[in-house]
Every structure is written in C-alpha cells, then in structure tokens.
Design a protein around this motif. Structure first.
Motif, PDB file in Angstrom:
ATOM      1  N   ARG A  47       0.837  -1.208   0.000  1.00  0.00           N
ATOM      2  CA  ARG A  47       0.000   0.000   0.000  1.00  0.00           C
ATOM      3  C   ARG A  47       0.870   1.255   0.000  1.00  0.00           C
ATOM      4  NH1 ARG A  47      -2.403  -3.152   4.255  1.00  0.00           N
ATOM      5  NH2 ARG A  47      -4.273  -4.250   3.509  1.00  0.00           N
ATOM      6  N   ASP A  48       1.892   1.266   0.843  1.00  0.00           N
ATOM      7  CA  ASP A  48       2.784   2.420   0.921  1.00  0.00           C
ATOM      8  C   ASP A  48       3.495   2.646  -0.411  1.00  0.00           C
ATOM      9  OD1 ASP A  48       2.101   2.779   3.570  1.00  0.00           O
ATOM     10  OD2 ASP A  48       3.859   1.727   4.354  1.00  0.00           O
ATOM     11  N   PHE A  49       3.941   1.558  -1.020  1.00  0.00           N
ATOM     12  CA  PHE A  49       4.676   1.659  -2.285  1.00  0.00           C
ATOM     13  C   PHE A  49       3.779   2.258  -3.373  1.00  0.00           C
ATOM     14  CE2 PHE A  49       6.467   0.308  -6.279  1.00  0.00           C
ATOM     15  CZ  PHE A  49       7.833   0.354  -6.068  1.00  0.00           C
ATOM     16  N   LEU A  50       2.536   1.796  -3.450  1.00  0.00           N
ATOM     17  CA  LEU A  50       1.636   2.260  -4.500  1.00  0.00           C
ATOM     18  C   LEU A  50       1.196   3.701  -4.285  1.00  0.00           C
ATOM     19  CD1 LEU A  50      -0.548  -0.930  -5.032  1.00  0.00           C
ATOM     20  CD2 LEU A  50       1.328  -0.099  -6.455  1.00  0.00           C
ATOM     21  N   ARG A  51       1.259   4.179  -3.054  1.00  0.00           N
ATOM     22  CA  ARG A  51       0.946   5.590  -2.813  1.00  0.00           C
ATOM     23  C   ARG A  51       2.039   6.503  -3.348  1.00  0.00           C
ATOM     24  NH1 ARG A  51      -1.959   3.817   2.011  1.00  0.00           N
ATOM     25  NH2 ARG A  51      -0.010   3.489   3.144  1.00  0.00           N
ATOM     26  N   GLU A  52       3.261   5.979  -3.421  1.00  0.00           N
ATOM     27  CA  GLU A  52       4.407   6.797  -3.810  1.00  0.00           C
ATOM     28  C   GLU A  52       4.892   6.529  -5.227  1.00  0.00           C
ATOM     29  OE1 GLU A  52       5.562   9.175  -1.921  1.00  0.00           O
ATOM     30  OE2 GLU A  52       4.220   8.686  -0.247  1.00  0.00           O
ATOM     31  N   ASN A  53       4.455   5.420  -5.831  1.00  0.00           N
ATOM     32  CA  ASN A  53       4.984   5.015  -7.130  1.00  0.00           C
ATOM     33  C   ASN A  53       3.856   4.532  -8.040  1.00  0.00           C
ATOM     34  OD1 ASN A  53       8.116   4.895  -6.467  1.00  0.00           O
ATOM     35  ND2 ASN A  53       7.049   3.864  -4.784  1.00  0.00           N
ATOM     36  N   THR A  54       4.156   4.436  -9.328  1.00  0.00           N
ATOM     37  CA  THR A  54       3.228   3.915 -10.313  1.00  0.00           C
ATOM     38  C   THR A  54       3.772   2.609 -10.852  1.00  0.00           C
ATOM     39  OG1 THR A  54       2.522   6.138 -10.962  1.00  0.00           O
ATOM     40  CG2 THR A  54       2.079   4.365 -12.513  1.00  0.00           C
ATOM     41  N   VAL A  55       2.933   1.581 -10.922  1.00  0.00           N
ATOM     42  CA  VAL A  55       3.367   0.296 -11.473  1.00  0.00           C
ATOM     43  C   VAL A  55       2.378  -0.142 -12.549  1.00  0.00           C
ATOM     44  CG1 VAL A  55       4.464  -0.390  -9.312  1.00  0.00           C
ATOM     45  CG2 VAL A  55       2.120  -1.110  -9.779  1.00  0.00           C
ATOM     46  N   SER A  56       2.863  -0.931 -13.502  1.00  0.00           N
ATOM     47  CA  SER A  56       2.023  -1.406 -14.602  1.00  0.00           C
ATOM     48  C   SER A  56       1.359  -2.729 -14.294  1.00  0.00           C
ATOM     49  CB  SER A  56       2.858  -1.539 -15.890  1.00  0.00           C
ATOM     50  OG  SER A  56       3.330  -0.284 -16.313  1.00  0.00           O
ATOM     51  N   MET A  57       1.917  -3.512 -13.341  1.00  0.00           N
ATOM     52  CA  MET A  57       1.310  -4.783 -12.970  1.00  0.00           C
ATOM     53  C   MET A  57       1.846  -5.255 -11.634  1.00  0.00           C
ATOM     54  SD  MET A  57       3.283  -7.622 -15.325  1.00  0.00           S
ATOM     55  CE  MET A  57       2.523  -8.946 -14.380  1.00  0.00           C
ATOM     56  N   LEU A  58       1.142  -6.215 -11.013  1.00  0.00           N
ATOM     57  CA  LEU A  58       1.559  -6.790  -9.739  1.00  0.00           C
ATOM     58  C   LEU A  58       1.696  -8.299  -9.860  1.00  0.00           C
ATOM     59  CD1 LEU A  58       0.662  -4.043  -8.397  1.00  0.00           C
ATOM     60  CD2 LEU A  58      -0.237  -5.423  -6.526  1.00  0.00           C
ATOM     61  N   LEU A  59       2.714  -8.846  -9.202  1.00  0.00           N
ATOM     62  CA  LEU A  59       2.796 -10.268  -8.897  1.00  0.00           C
ATOM     63  C   LEU A  59       2.492 -10.384  -7.415  1.00  0.00           C
ATOM     64  CD1 LEU A  59       5.984 -11.520 -10.797  1.00  0.00           C
ATOM     65  CD2 LEU A  59       3.589 -11.846 -11.425  1.00  0.00           C
ATOM     66  N   LEU A  60       1.422 -11.091  -7.061  1.00  0.00           N
ATOM     67  CA  LEU A  60       0.907 -11.062  -5.697  1.00  0.00           C
ATOM     68  C   LEU A  60       0.788 -12.466  -5.113  1.00  0.00           C
ATOM     69  CD1 LEU A  60      -0.419  -9.498  -3.353  1.00  0.00           C
ATOM     70  CD2 LEU A  60      -2.584  -9.626  -4.609  1.00  0.00           C
ATOM     71  N   ASP A  61       1.469 -12.688  -3.991  1.00  0.00           N
ATOM     72  CA  ASP A  61       1.357 -13.957  -3.278  1.00  0.00           C
ATOM     73  C   ASP A  61       0.056 -13.966  -2.464  1.00  0.00           C
ATOM     74  OD1 ASP A  61       1.970 -16.447  -2.358  1.00  0.00           O
ATOM     75  OD2 ASP A  61       3.541 -15.807  -0.979  1.00  0.00           O
ATOM     76  N   ILE A  62      -0.460 -15.159  -2.184  1.00  0.00           N
ATOM     77  CA  ILE A  62      -1.680 -15.258  -1.376  1.00  0.00           C
ATOM     78  C   ILE A  62      -1.361 -15.130   0.109  1.00  0.00           C
ATOM     79  CG2 ILE A  62      -3.582 -16.763  -0.691  1.00  0.00           C
ATOM     80  CD1 ILE A  62      -3.543 -17.952  -3.484  1.00  0.00           C
ATOM     81  N   ASN A  63      -0.336 -15.824   0.567  1.00  0.00           N
ATOM     82  CA  ASN A  63       0.032 -15.797   1.982  1.00  0.00           C
ATOM     83  C   ASN A  63       1.019 -14.666   2.241  1.00  0.00           C
ATOM     84  OD1 ASN A  63      -1.514 -18.139   2.555  1.00  0.00           O
ATOM     85  ND2 ASN A  63       0.125 -19.420   1.758  1.00  0.00           N
ATOM     86  N   LEU A  64       0.574 -13.665   2.967  1.00  0.00           N
ATOM     87  CA  LEU A  64       1.422 -12.502   3.244  1.00  0.00           C
ATOM     88  C   LEU A  64       1.527 -12.292   4.754  1.00  0.00           C
ATOM     89  CD1 LEU A  64       0.113 -10.030   0.517  1.00  0.00           C
ATOM     90  CD2 LEU A  64       2.259 -11.307   0.484  1.00  0.00           C
ATOM     91  N   GLY A  65       2.011 -13.295   5.443  1.00  0.00           N
ATOM     92  CA  GLY A  65       2.144 -13.164   6.888  1.00  0.00           C
ATOM     93  C   GLY A  65       0.779 -13.041   7.535  1.00  0.00           C
ATOM     94  N   GLY A  66       0.522 -11.896   8.152  1.00  0.00           N
ATOM     95  CA  GLY A  66      -0.742 -11.702   8.867  1.00  0.00           C
ATOM     96  C   GLY A  66      -1.898 -11.307   7.985  1.00  0.00           C
ATOM     97  N   GLU A  67      -1.657 -11.048   6.697  1.00  0.00           N
ATOM     98  CA  GLU A  67      -2.730 -10.638   5.801  1.00  0.00           C
ATOM     99  C   GLU A  67      -2.814 -11.576   4.606  1.00  0.00           C
ATOM    100  OE1 GLU A  67      -3.837  -6.509   5.189  1.00  0.00           O
ATOM    101  OE2 GLU A  67      -1.960  -5.920   6.159  1.00  0.00           O
ATOM    102  N   SER A  68      -3.931 -11.493   3.891  1.00  0.00           N
ATOM    103  CA  SER A  68      -4.166 -12.352   2.735  1.00  0.00           C
ATOM    104  C   SER A  68      -4.015 -11.562   1.444  1.00  0.00           C
ATOM    105  CB  SER A  68      -5.571 -12.946   2.806  1.00  0.00           C
ATOM    106  OG  SER A  68      -5.957 -13.492   1.576  1.00  0.00           O
ATOM    107  N   GLY A  69      -3.356 -12.180   0.473  1.00  0.00           N
ATOM    108  CA  GLY A  69      -3.263 -11.570  -0.846  1.00  0.00           C
ATOM    109  C   GLY A  69      -4.623 -11.436  -1.497  1.00  0.00           C
ATOM    110  N   PHE A  70      -5.556 -12.347  -1.160  1.00  0.00           N
ATOM    111  CA  PHE A  70      -6.909 -12.226  -1.681  1.00  0.00           C
ATOM    112  C   PHE A  70      -7.550 -10.914  -1.233  1.00  0.00           C
ATOM    113  CE2 PHE A  70      -7.435 -17.129  -1.811  1.00  0.00           C
ATOM    114  CZ  PHE A  70      -6.934 -17.167  -3.108  1.00  0.00           C
TER     115      PHE A  70
END
Length: 227
Positions: A39-62
């Motif tokens: 979230r912090d990265f996307l507030r400061e930068n622009t990206v054309s696509m994401l590679l997103l894992d499902i298991n992100l520690g305490g949060e879900s990629g879903f």
C-alpha cells in the motif's frame, strides 16, 4: 517513480531473486514483503502490474487484491504454492488476471510478465493524465477509473473496454474492432463481450436496462455517447 512490475511476496529471497532477474532483462521491478508495504509503495509510485502472493504473513493476498480492485485496473497475477482449484477460482473471481504456481521458472515467469506488459503495460503513456466521458473519468497513468468521482471496481478487461469507449466516444465501434483492440490475441466472442458490457452498464449507468452512455448499435457494435 514508475515501475513495470511490483512483486508482493513474503518469501524475501525469492522476491529479491525474481526482482533482480526481471531488472536484468529490462523489466523495471521492485519488491515488498507484506500488504502494508505494498500500500505504501503504490501511494508513492506507479506500477504497470503486480505479482501477488496469497500468503502474506498476517494478511491475505486475496483481501489485498479485493482492496486494490476498488481503485486500480492494473493486471494482478497471483503467485502461490497453493494449488487447489478453489484458490485459483477465488483469485480469478476477485479480479486476478492469472494464477501462477510455485515453484516457478524465472524464464517462464519473465515471458508471462513481458506478454502482459506488452498487452496492457505502456500503451497509454502518451495520453493525457485523465480523460472524461459522461460521468466516467479514467486516469491512464494510474489505470484507475471513477464515476461521478467515486472509484470504480474494474477488472483489467473492463478497464480496457471502458477506456477504449471513452477514447472513441461518440463513434460507432464495430464488435470486431473491440475484440482486436481490447482482447488482442486472446480469444473472445460475442458472449464474452456481452458480459463485459453488462457489467460496465451496471457500474456506470443509472438504469442499466435503459443505458444513456453505452449504446448498442444493432448489427454493428456499440457506441459511447457523451452528450
């Protein structure tokens, strides 16, 4: 800054290796290891696509994907060791554009990423910052859309379709042109187009059954009327 790809994966070594490999082959990339950093990265930068894992520690990629889909239409490719059919279906249903199983081959993953970037990535770099059509405003740089100022939750193809309509507003667009411009080399037929049109009408029209903007031109295609 602008990046081609952001990798969101809590496997630090894998994320770093993938990022380095992509940068080596001129796909400008960065990585983060949790949802909040994304979230912090996307507030400061622009990206054309994401590679997103499902298991992100305490949060879900879903959950992160569902959240991002409220404000952006960029391609999201899930990368996960989870291989059940239910996980794949959930990923695609909430707005993911592809599902890649771990362990993956870097060379194959790079080819997939380059194909996505070629199809969606940078074609709008010369367009204005924002474009208006009726109540809809699109921001090509951020790949976001809103209606009357309210962010739209759009899948990638829905975003591409409404963008093409607005860029070609007040013009009859044959269905064959929409297939070529929006879906490219991905097979699509009347059924696929009709579903996407219905979804867009439900999101932008006051009465989807009596559309004021996305008009059907019987026997030809569609037109986005901006009165």
């Amino acid at each position: 800054m602008r990046y081609d790809c952001l990798i969101v994966d809590d496997e630090i070594e894998l994320a770093e290796t993938t990022c380095e490999y992509f940068n080596l082959f001129d796909v400008s990339s960065a990585y983060v290891t949790n949802a909040e950093a994304c979230r912090d990265f996307l507030r400061e930068n622009t990206v054309s696509m994401l590679l997103l894992d499902i298991n992100l520690g305490g949060e879900s990629g879903f959950q992160l994907c569902k959240e991002l889909r409220l404000t952006t239409g960029i391609p999201i490719l899930f990368i996960s060791a989870r291989s059940s059919e239910d996980d794949v279906l959930v990923a695609l249903d909430i707005g993911g554009d592809d599902y890649i199983h771990k362990p993956y081959t870097l060379r194959v993953l790079l080819a997939k990423v380059k194909a996505v970037l070629k199809r969606y990535g940078n074609e709008s770099s010369s367009e204005p910052e924002s474009i208006q059509g009726g109540p809809v405003q699109i921001n090509p740089d951020l790949r976001r859309a809103s209606v009357n100022g309210v962010p739209l939750k759009l899948k990638t193809m829905e975003y591409k379709l409404i963008s093409y309509f607005i860029l070609n507003k007040n013009r009859v667009i044959p269905k064959e042109e929409l297939f070529t411009a929006v879906w490219g080399d991905v097979f699509a037929g009347d059924g696929t187009l009709n579903v996407h049109i219905r979804h867009l009408r439900e999101k932008i029209e006051q009465n989807p059954n009596d559309p004021q903007y996305i008009k059907t031109i019987w026997g030809i295609g569609y037109a986005f009327e901006d009165k």
